[in-house]
Design a protein around this motif. Structure first.
Motif, PDB file in Angstrom:
ATOM      1  N   ALA A 133      -0.147  15.799  -2.187  1.00  0.00           N
ATOM      2  CA  ALA A 133      -1.572  15.304  -1.408  1.00  0.00           C
ATOM      3  C   ALA A 133      -1.179  14.013  -0.619  1.00  0.00           C
ATOM      4  O   ALA A 133      -1.837  13.951   0.416  1.00  0.00           O
ATOM      5  N   THR A 134      -0.352  13.114  -1.052  1.00  0.00           N
ATOM      6  CA  THR A 134      -0.183  11.863  -0.249  1.00  0.00           C
ATOM      7  C   THR A 134       0.398  12.656   1.209  1.00  0.00           C
ATOM      8  O   THR A 134       0.229  11.806   2.124  1.00  0.00           O
ATOM      9  N   LEU A 135       1.440  13.497   1.133  1.00  0.00           N
ATOM     10  CA  LEU A 135       1.866  14.169   2.386  1.00  0.00           C
ATOM     11  C   LEU A 135       0.832  14.731   3.325  1.00  0.00           C
ATOM     12  O   LEU A 135       0.950  14.623   4.587  1.00  0.00           O
ATOM     13  N   GLU A 136      -0.100  15.372   2.686  1.00  0.00           N
ATOM     14  CA  GLU A 136      -1.279  15.931   3.546  1.00  0.00           C
ATOM     15  C   GLU A 136      -2.097  14.873   4.212  1.00  0.00           C
ATOM     16  O   GLU A 136      -2.412  15.309   5.354  1.00  0.00           O
ATOM     17  N   ILE A 137      -2.385  13.777   3.615  1.00  0.00           N
ATOM     18  CA  ILE A 137      -3.406  12.853   4.249  1.00  0.00           C
ATOM     19  C   ILE A 137      -2.506  11.882   4.764  1.00  0.00           C
ATOM     20  O   ILE A 137      -3.027  10.867   5.614  1.00  0.00           O
ATOM     21  N   LYS A 138      -1.208  11.885   4.854  1.00  0.00           N
ATOM     22  CA  LYS A 138      -0.321  10.928   5.586  1.00  0.00           C
ATOM     23  C   LYS A 138      -0.356   9.473   5.297  1.00  0.00           C
ATOM     24  O   LYS A 138      -0.635   8.495   5.578  1.00  0.00           O
ATOM     25  N   ASN A 139      -0.765   9.553   3.614  1.00  0.00           N
ATOM     26  CA  ASN A 139      -0.810   8.272   2.823  1.00  0.00           C
ATOM     27  C   ASN A 139       0.491   7.627   2.553  1.00  0.00           C
ATOM     28  O   ASN A 139       1.200   7.781   1.429  1.00  0.00           O
ATOM     29  N   LYS A 140       1.087   6.828   3.538  1.00  0.00           N
ATOM     30  CA  LYS A 140       2.312   6.389   3.742  1.00  0.00           C
ATOM     31  C   LYS A 140       2.403   5.396   2.497  1.00  0.00           C
ATOM     32  O   LYS A 140       3.843   5.267   1.800  1.00  0.00           O
ATOM     33  N   VAL A 141       1.580   4.617   2.246  1.00  0.00           N
ATOM     34  CA  VAL A 141       1.774   3.413   0.974  1.00  0.00           C
ATOM     35  C   VAL A 141       1.750   4.092  -0.133  1.00  0.00           C
ATOM     36  O   VAL A 141       2.983   3.815  -0.790  1.00  0.00           O
ATOM     37  N   ASP A 142       1.101   4.979  -0.565  1.00  0.00           N
ATOM     38  CA  ASP A 142       1.198   5.559  -1.769  1.00  0.00           C
ATOM     39  C   ASP A 142       2.312   6.394  -1.913  1.00  0.00           C
ATOM     40  O   ASP A 142       2.945   6.386  -3.010  1.00  0.00           O
ATOM     41  N   LEU A 144       5.247   6.189  -0.366  1.00  0.00           N
ATOM     42  CA  LEU A 144       6.548   5.407  -0.517  1.00  0.00           C
ATOM     43  C   LEU A 144       6.434   4.562  -2.022  1.00  0.00           C
ATOM     44  O   LEU A 144       7.507   4.452  -2.617  1.00  0.00           O
ATOM     45  N   TYR A 145       5.300   4.373  -2.667  1.00  0.00           N
ATOM     46  CA  TYR A 145       5.444   3.905  -3.845  1.00  0.00           C
ATOM     47  C   TYR A 145       5.747   5.092  -4.736  1.00  0.00           C
ATOM     48  O   TYR A 145       6.491   4.692  -6.041  1.00  0.00           O
ATOM     49  N   LEU A 146       5.200   6.273  -4.664  1.00  0.00           N
ATOM     50  CA  LEU A 146       5.655   7.142  -5.555  1.00  0.00           C
ATOM     51  C   LEU A 146       7.130   7.592  -5.395  1.00  0.00           C
ATOM     52  O   LEU A 146       7.761   7.791  -6.430  1.00  0.00           O
ATOM     53  N   ILE A 147       7.746   7.541  -4.239  1.00  0.00           N
ATOM     54  CA  ILE A 147       9.252   7.679  -4.293  1.00  0.00           C
ATOM     55  C   ILE A 147      10.145   6.562  -4.909  1.00  0.00           C
ATOM     56  O   ILE A 147      11.018   6.946  -5.649  1.00  0.00           O
ATOM     57  N   LYS A 148       9.301   5.249  -4.674  1.00  0.00           N
ATOM     58  CA  LYS A 148      10.090   4.222  -5.469  1.00  0.00           C
ATOM     59  C   LYS A 148      10.146   4.621  -7.031  1.00  0.00           C
ATOM     60  O   LYS A 148      10.918   4.264  -7.711  1.00  0.00           O
ATOM     61  N   GLN A 149       9.007   5.019  -7.386  1.00  0.00           N
ATOM     62  CA  GLN A 149       8.731   5.373  -8.981  1.00  0.00           C
ATOM     63  C   GLN A 149       9.819   6.521  -9.426  1.00  0.00           C
ATOM     64  O   GLN A 149      10.280   6.400 -10.362  1.00  0.00           O
ATOM     65  N   CYS A 150       9.971   7.517  -8.367  1.00  0.00           N
ATOM     66  CA  CYS A 150      10.932   8.558  -8.639  1.00  0.00           C
ATOM     67  C   CYS A 150      12.386   7.902  -8.948  1.00  0.00           C
ATOM     68  O   CYS A 150      13.264   8.406  -9.727  1.00  0.00           O
ATOM     69  N   VAL A 151      12.605   7.196  -7.693  1.00  0.00           N
ATOM     70  CA  VAL A 151      13.820   6.703  -7.771  1.00  0.00           C
ATOM     71  C   VAL A 151      14.274   5.644  -9.061  1.00  0.00           C
ATOM     72  O   VAL A 151      15.390   5.405  -9.601  1.00  0.00           O
ATOM     73  N   ARG A 152      13.387   4.958  -9.389  1.00  0.00           N
ATOM     74  CA  ARG A 152      13.256   3.934 -10.588  1.00  0.00           C
ATOM     75  C   ARG A 152      13.561   4.769 -11.882  1.00  0.00           C
ATOM     76  O   ARG A 152      14.359   4.667 -12.848  1.00  0.00           O
ATOM     77  N   TRP A 153      12.723   5.928 -12.134  1.00  0.00           N
ATOM     78  CA  TRP A 153      12.584   6.733 -13.573  1.00  0.00           C
ATOM     79  C   TRP A 153      13.592   7.914 -13.288  1.00  0.00           C
ATOM     80  O   TRP A 153      13.509   8.704 -14.193  1.00  0.00           O
TER      81      TRP A 153
END
Length: 426
Positions: A133-142, A144-153
């Motif tokens: 969903a974030t990729l389709e709407i090009k929501n860069k902020v959210d 990158l936040y999800l990617i940060k969460q993926c790396v963290r956990w």
């Protein structure tokens, strides 16, 4: 009346009694004799005017100086207020530290524009859908936040969604996030670590988008050497190399083109893969610059594998060139095939060129192709011969195909107003 006389250096000057100049001078003499202080008053008056102008100028300067001093004082006060505000905010953050953790999290979520979400509570499909969903709407902020969460956990999406995320990160030039994801893949023993050589193609594209062309090509070369035996990784390496080659020729970068050619030659020498050389050759061949076409000719003459590959894919190359209406490239390709006696490839190219001109109802071009095929003893297909015949018969005057519509309209109008031919009744 007595005559008025005035002594001069040459003698005396006589002024007539009725002369206006004489009367004016006489009045001046009388006023000077009767009121001797008049001239001093005039001088004093002029000096008084000068003093008024000076005082007015001084007053303006003083006002200007006072204004700048007030502005400076205001700026100093604003800076002091800003420092006090920062200190108060620091005290506020310290006070927040005394609050409960729940209230702190709520305040952070209210202040932060990012998602206030912990992905550990999500299932795998939910995480995949959220990233998509974030990729389709090009929501860069959210995103990158999800990617940060993926790396963290250390929670990664499915392979298809993961590929889309990596491509988007490479487009953004986010090399740091790609390095973090590569480290996470190594820790989790993810198959992408081996398949894509620590995400080498995505890192190379990110470096390229950031302007580091040499480092990008070096990263791609190392990644290809490490994972060329895997089909998916090899395909991704080729796709990245093709993208870099296309953008290099589009930007007309001669230095990067040389580095690109060297990497392609090295990969062919090390792994016997002609694809990289073919990518460089194609982009140079379709270029309108003579230097690029010369580079393409040198590559074609040097690599026999390239000659066989181009001859084998002549039909696809022609359709690719003609898809961009690059007829000149097809003509030059036919010349190359004739020089190297590639008759089958030349016949396929002529057939593709005939289809292109036939779809545009260009009878003259089709006639030239038929003539060339007859001279070269490379006959067209039976279906194409029938198409040419039908095109020839449908055109009443094949030598007038290049006339514009205006001339054709005038001819129709002239024919309309021509008198009908005389007919007998019997």
């Amino acid at each position: 009346m007595a005559m008025l006389t005035r002594l001069t250096s040459n003698g005396t000057t006589t002024v007539a009694p009725g002369s206006p100049k004489g009367l004016q001078r006489f009045q001046n003499y009388l006023s000077a004799f009767l009121w001797p202080g008049t001239s001093h008053r005039q001088q004093r008056k002029s000096s008084t005017q000068l003093d008024a102008i000076d005082s007015f100028t001084d007053e303006l300067v003083n006002r200007k100086t006072q204004k700048w001093e007030e502005l400076r004082d205001n700026l100093i006060k604003k800076s002091v207020v800003t420092e006090e505000h920062q200190s108060n905010s620091g005290n506020f953050s310290q006070n927040v530290g005394l609050m409960s953790k729940g209230m702190m999290n709520d305040l952070k979520q209210l202040r932060s524009p990012q998602l206030g979400l912990d992905i550990r509570s999500l299932s795998q499909p939910q995480l995949d859908n959220l990233l998509l969903a974030t990729l389709e709407i090009k929501n860069k902020v959210d995103f990158l936040y999800l990617i940060k969460q993926c790396v963290r956990w250390q929670l990664l999406p499915c392979n298809e969604v993961f590929i889309s995320c990596l491509r988007y990160l490479s487009t953004l030039g986010r090399l740091q996030q790609l390095d973090s994801l590569a480290e996470t893949c190594r820790q989790l023993n993810h198959p992408f670590t081996i398949t894509y050589s620590d995400l080498a193609p995505f890192k190379a594209l990110a470096l390229w988008n950031n302007g580091n062309a040499d480092v990008a090509l070096m990263t791609l070369h190392r990644g290809y050497s490490a994972g060329y035996q895997y089909i998916e990784g090899k395909r991704m390496m080729r796709s990245t190399f093709r993208t870099i080659a296309e953008e290099t020729l589009a930007q007309k970068s001669e230095a990067v083109l040389i580095s690109l050619t060297e990497v392609a030659r090295a990969i062919h020498q090390e792994h016997n893969d002609i694809f990289m050389v073919a990518c460089v050759w194609k982009q140079c061949f379709i270029s309108s610059w003579f230097s690029d076409q010369k580079s393409a000719s040198e590559l074609y003459e040097h690599f026999k594998d390239l000659q066989r590959l181009v001859a084998r894919r002549a039909d696809g190359l022609c359709y690719s060139f003609l898809g961009h209406h690059n007829v000149d490239a097809v003509h030059r390709l036919i010349e190359v095939f004739l020089e190297h006696n590639e008759r089958a490839a030349c016949a396929d190219s002529l057939s593709s060129l005939f289809d292109y001109h036939y779809n545009r109802k260009d009878l003259r071009a089709c006639a030239e192709i038929v003539k060339s095929c007859s001279e070269l003893e490379m006959p067209l297909k039976t279906e194409q011969n029938e198409q040419f015949l039908s095109l020839f018969l449908d055109n009443p005057d094949p030598f007038e195909t290049t006339k514009n519509k205006g001339n054709k309209g005038n001819a129709i109008a002239d024919k309309k107003y021509m008198p009908e031919s005389f007919k007998y009744k019997f």
